[in-house]
Scaffold this motif. Structure first.
Motif, PDB file in Angstrom:
ATOM      1  N   LYS A   1     -25.890   7.465  48.069  1.00 34.72           N
ATOM      2  CA  LYS A   1     -27.063   6.920  47.388  1.00 34.72           C
ATOM      3  C   LYS A   1     -26.748   5.584  46.709  1.00 34.72           C
ATOM      4  O   LYS A   1     -25.673   5.406  46.141  1.00 34.72           O
ATOM      5  CB  LYS A   1     -27.561   7.898  46.324  1.00 34.72           C
ATOM      6  CG  LYS A   1     -28.079   9.214  46.832  1.00 34.72           C
ATOM      7  CD  LYS A   1     -28.657  10.042  45.709  1.00 34.72           C
ATOM      8  CE  LYS A   1     -27.618  10.401  44.671  1.00 34.72           C
ATOM      9  NZ  LYS A   1     -28.184  11.252  43.590  1.00 34.72           N
ATOM     10  N   LEU A   2     -27.704   4.686  46.782  1.00 33.21           N
ATOM     11  CA  LEU A   2     -27.719   3.477  45.968  1.00 33.21           C
ATOM     12  C   LEU A   2     -28.843   3.655  44.961  1.00 33.21           C
ATOM     13  O   LEU A   2     -29.959   4.032  45.324  1.00 33.21           O
ATOM     14  CB  LEU A   2     -27.969   2.239  46.829  1.00 33.21           C
ATOM     15  CG  LEU A   2     -28.287   0.948  46.088  1.00 33.21           C
ATOM     16  CD1 LEU A   2     -27.114   0.505  45.229  1.00 33.21           C
ATOM     17  CD2 LEU A   2     -28.665  -0.167  47.068  1.00 33.21           C
ATOM     18  N   ILE A   3     -28.559   3.390  43.687  1.00 32.20           N
ATOM     19  CA  ILE A   3     -29.512   3.692  42.625  1.00 32.20           C
ATOM     20  C   ILE A   3     -29.785   2.448  41.798  1.00 32.20           C
ATOM     21  O   ILE A   3     -28.855   1.833  41.263  1.00 32.20           O
ATOM     22  CB  ILE A   3     -28.964   4.812  41.711  1.00 32.20           C
ATOM     23  CG1 ILE A   3     -28.554   6.032  42.544  1.00 32.20           C
ATOM     24  CG2 ILE A   3     -29.988   5.186  40.653  1.00 32.20           C
ATOM     25  CD1 ILE A   3     -27.600   6.961  41.827  1.00 32.20           C
ATOM     26  N   TYR A   4     -31.062   2.065  41.697  1.00 27.14           N
ATOM     27  CA  TYR A   4     -31.505   1.042  40.758  1.00 27.14           C
ATOM     28  C   TYR A   4     -32.325   1.762  39.693  1.00 27.14           C
ATOM     29  O   TYR A   4     -33.365   2.345  39.997  1.00 27.14           O
ATOM     30  CB  TYR A   4     -32.373  -0.012  41.456  1.00 27.14           C
ATOM     31  CG  TYR A   4     -31.616  -1.086  42.204  1.00 27.14           C
ATOM     32  CD1 TYR A   4     -30.316  -0.890  42.637  1.00 27.14           C
ATOM     33  CD2 TYR A   4     -32.204  -2.307  42.486  1.00 27.14           C
ATOM     34  CE1 TYR A   4     -29.629  -1.869  43.328  1.00 27.14           C
ATOM     35  CE2 TYR A   4     -31.526  -3.306  43.180  1.00 27.14           C
ATOM     36  CZ  TYR A   4     -30.236  -3.072  43.597  1.00 27.14           C
ATOM     37  OH  TYR A   4     -29.546  -4.038  44.282  1.00 27.14           O
ATOM     38  N   LYS A   5     -31.871   1.727  38.433  1.00 30.70           N
ATOM     39  CA  LYS A   5     -32.526   2.485  37.378  1.00 30.70           C
ATOM     40  C   LYS A   5     -33.399   1.589  36.507  1.00 30.70           C
ATOM     41  O   LYS A   5     -33.062   0.451  36.221  1.00 30.70           O
ATOM     42  CB  LYS A   5     -31.473   3.187  36.516  1.00 30.70           C
ATOM     43  CG  LYS A   5     -30.640   4.213  37.274  1.00 30.70           C
ATOM     44  CD  LYS A   5     -29.643   4.905  36.361  1.00 30.70           C
ATOM     45  CE  LYS A   5     -28.795   5.916  37.140  1.00 30.70           C
ATOM     46  NZ  LYS A   5     -27.799   6.605  36.272  1.00 30.70           N
TER      47      LYS A   5
ATOM     48  N   ILE B   1     -27.355  -0.615  37.902  1.00 29.76           N
ATOM     49  CA  ILE B   1     -27.068  -0.399  39.322  1.00 29.76           C
ATOM     50  C   ILE B   1     -25.970   0.648  39.431  1.00 29.76           C
ATOM     51  O   ILE B   1     -24.928   0.538  38.787  1.00 29.76           O
ATOM     52  CB  ILE B   1     -26.642  -1.710  40.000  1.00 29.76           C
ATOM     53  CG1 ILE B   1     -27.735  -2.771  39.830  1.00 29.76           C
ATOM     54  CG2 ILE B   1     -26.335  -1.486  41.486  1.00 29.76           C
ATOM     55  CD1 ILE B   1     -27.316  -4.165  40.249  1.00 29.76           C
ATOM     56  N   ASP B   2     -26.212   1.676  40.237  1.00 31.87           N
ATOM     57  CA  ASP B   2     -25.227   2.733  40.387  1.00 31.87           C
ATOM     58  C   ASP B   2     -25.241   3.225  41.835  1.00 31.87           C
ATOM     59  O   ASP B   2     -26.115   2.850  42.628  1.00 31.87           O
ATOM     60  CB  ASP B   2     -25.537   3.888  39.430  1.00 31.87           C
ATOM     61  CG  ASP B   2     -24.294   4.701  39.072  1.00 31.87           C
ATOM     62  OD1 ASP B   2     -23.234   4.492  39.700  1.00 31.87           O
ATOM     63  OD2 ASP B   2     -24.381   5.542  38.163  1.00 31.87           O
ATOM     64  N   ALA B   3     -24.264   4.054  42.172  1.00 30.29           N
ATOM     65  CA  ALA B   3     -24.169   4.613  43.523  1.00 30.29           C
ATOM     66  C   ALA B   3     -23.303   5.859  43.470  1.00 30.29           C
ATOM     67  O   ALA B   3     -22.566   6.079  42.494  1.00 30.29           O
ATOM     68  CB  ALA B   3     -23.567   3.597  44.500  1.00 30.29           C
ATOM     69  N   THR B   4     -23.403   6.669  44.494  1.00 29.89           N
ATOM     70  CA  THR B   4     -22.538   7.840  44.567  1.00 29.89           C
ATOM     71  C   THR B   4     -21.076   7.408  44.527  1.00 29.89           C
ATOM     72  O   THR B   4     -20.266   8.010  43.828  1.00 29.89           O
ATOM     73  CB  THR B   4     -22.817   8.630  45.847  1.00 29.89           C
ATOM     74  OG1 THR B   4     -22.880   7.719  46.963  1.00 29.89           O
ATOM     75  CG2 THR B   4     -24.120   9.390  45.759  1.00 29.89           C
TER      76      THR B   4
ATOM     77  N   LYS C   1     -21.559   0.846  32.433  1.00 31.91           N
ATOM     78  CA  LYS C   1     -22.326   0.765  33.668  1.00 31.91           C
ATOM     79  C   LYS C   1     -22.511  -0.688  34.105  1.00 31.91           C
ATOM     80  O   LYS C   1     -22.382  -1.616  33.309  1.00 31.91           O
ATOM     81  CB  LYS C   1     -23.700   1.417  33.483  1.00 31.91           C
ATOM     82  CG  LYS C   1     -23.633   2.909  33.147  1.00 31.91           C
ATOM     83  CD  LYS C   1     -23.015   3.703  34.280  1.00 31.91           C
ATOM     84  CE  LYS C   1     -23.033   5.186  34.002  1.00 31.91           C
ATOM     85  NZ  LYS C   1     -22.431   5.966  35.098  1.00 31.91           N
TER      86      LYS C   1
ATOM     87  N   GLU D   1     -21.193   7.518  40.463  1.00 26.44           N
ATOM     88  CA  GLU D   1     -22.192   8.175  39.619  1.00 26.44           C
ATOM     89  C   GLU D   1     -21.594   9.349  38.849  1.00 26.44           C
ATOM     90  O   GLU D   1     -20.924  10.211  39.413  1.00 26.44           O
ATOM     91  CB  GLU D   1     -23.352   8.650  40.488  1.00 26.44           C
ATOM     92  CG  GLU D   1     -24.521   9.212  39.696  1.00 26.44           C
ATOM     93  CD  GLU D   1     -25.621   9.740  40.585  1.00 26.44           C
ATOM     94  OE1 GLU D   1     -26.758   9.866  40.100  1.00 26.44           O
ATOM     95  OE2 GLU D   1     -25.344  10.030  41.767  1.00 26.44           O
TER      96      GLU D   1
END
Length: 336
Positions: free
Chosen positions: A256-260, A232-235, A126, A118
């Motif tokens: 963190k797992l991030i779905y934006k 889709i992102d993550a630390t 991305k 991230e």
């Protein structure tokens, strides 16, 4: 002149190093092959069970808006790994892969990954991939059957007022219904859940009480599988394009797992069934792997407080995964 993709290779090497801090990670070096020098993007050398193993990661810093990785890149990577004799080979790109490339990579045992870190400026593009959401409406009415010990009187009216140790039995049934939906990937159909208690449990309703031996609830689902393209992102981690899962790198801080930009309630493309639903349950999660299944449950508020009846349910009724669900329940409704 510096290689255009070198910063991308460096961040891939940095993330890979987090998974095994003791490993040696080389970025952008040349090694001797049978036909001369070969350039490698990332080479990781570590020890597994006392044996030295090498992992080759080929990196392609492409823009997914212009192209995905094709089968030709997989062929070239397969050739390079044979020349170098490495133990594991991965092809890393945030641009995704064509269906032919994914099919070939799976057949020859090449992993397909994307790098996640991230806010790292070395990652120009991305990870965007299609995820599958179950958008389900639950019709949960007071359609409940209760059995009590001989001589007792089962509650008939106002079932929402039934209590066990001062907490709602009705809310517990709602909780168990959500567990059933979460674990079984169903999107439609009429369903019945039965729970038997051994020994019987004491329930109260206003001024009366009884020892309950069994309770069953009926409910109806109407829903669809929805495909959405999300970021889709993550630390810090790696995205597995073949398994559509994230491996989070070990971190001393918050992970963190991030779905934006997930669209709730509306949007996306309706599918007849999950395209990878080759079994009734997801495949096992590997070490450090995160798998997010999104359930968009409309028209229903999940209770946070409910009677603690789980410890009293017989084991065969306690498991939320059910094997007797008809195949049609996993297919989308024509409309919501």
């Amino acid at each position: 002149m510096a290689k255009l993709g070198r910063p991308y290779e460096q961040v891939v090497g940095d993330v890979a190093k987090q998974f095994d801090p003791s490993a040696e990670v080389k970025v952008g070096e040349w090694v001797e092959g049978p036909d001369g020098l070969r350039e490698i993007d990332v080479l990781i050398t570590g020890t597994v069970n006392g044996a030295t193993r090498q992992v080759l990661i080929e990196c392609k810093d492409y823009d997914s808006r212009k192209r995905r990785i094709g089968i030709g890149v997989v062929d070239a990577t397969d050739s390079k790994r044979r020349d170098l004799g490495v133990d594991v080979t991965l092809l890393c790109s945030n641009a995704g892969f064509s269906k032919d490339a994914m099919r070939k990579a799976r057949r020859v045992g090449i992993g397909l990954i994307g790098v996640l870190k991230e806010a790292d400026p070395r990652i120009r593009y991305k990870v965007f991939d299609e995820i599958y959401i179950r958008r389900v409406n639950l019709s949960f009415k007071a359609d409940i059957d209760i059995k009590v010990v001989p001589g007792g009187v089962a509650p008939r009216d106002d079932v929402e007022a039934i209590m066990f140790e001062g907490a709602s039995v009705f809310a517990w049934l709602q909780h168990r219904t959500v567990l059933f939906i979460t674990h079984n990937r169903v999107v439609k159909g009429a369903h019945r859940l039965r729970f038997r208690f051994r020994p019987a449990v004491l329930i109260q309703q206003k001024s009366s009480s009884a020892f309950m031996t069994e309770i069953a609830v009926r409910f109806t689902l109407t829903g669809q599988w929805i495909a959405q393209l999300v970021e889709i992102d993550a630390t810090s981690g790696l995205y597995d394009w073949l398994r559509q899962r994230v491996r989070l790198a070990p971190s001393p801080g918050e992970t963190k797992l991030i779905y934006k930009d997930v669209k709730w309630g509306t949007g996306g493309t309706v599918l007849e069934i999950h395209p990878n639903l080759d079994s009734l349950s997801p495949s096992p999660v590997k070490e450090n792997e995160v798998h997010m299944e999104i359930l968009d449950l409309g028209g229903f508020v999940v209770p946070t407080e409910y009677a603690q009846l789980d410890p009293h349910v017989v084991p065969e009724d306690a498991d939320p995964v059910r094997a007797d669900i008809p195949a049609e329940a996993f297919r989308s409704s024509p409309s919501l």
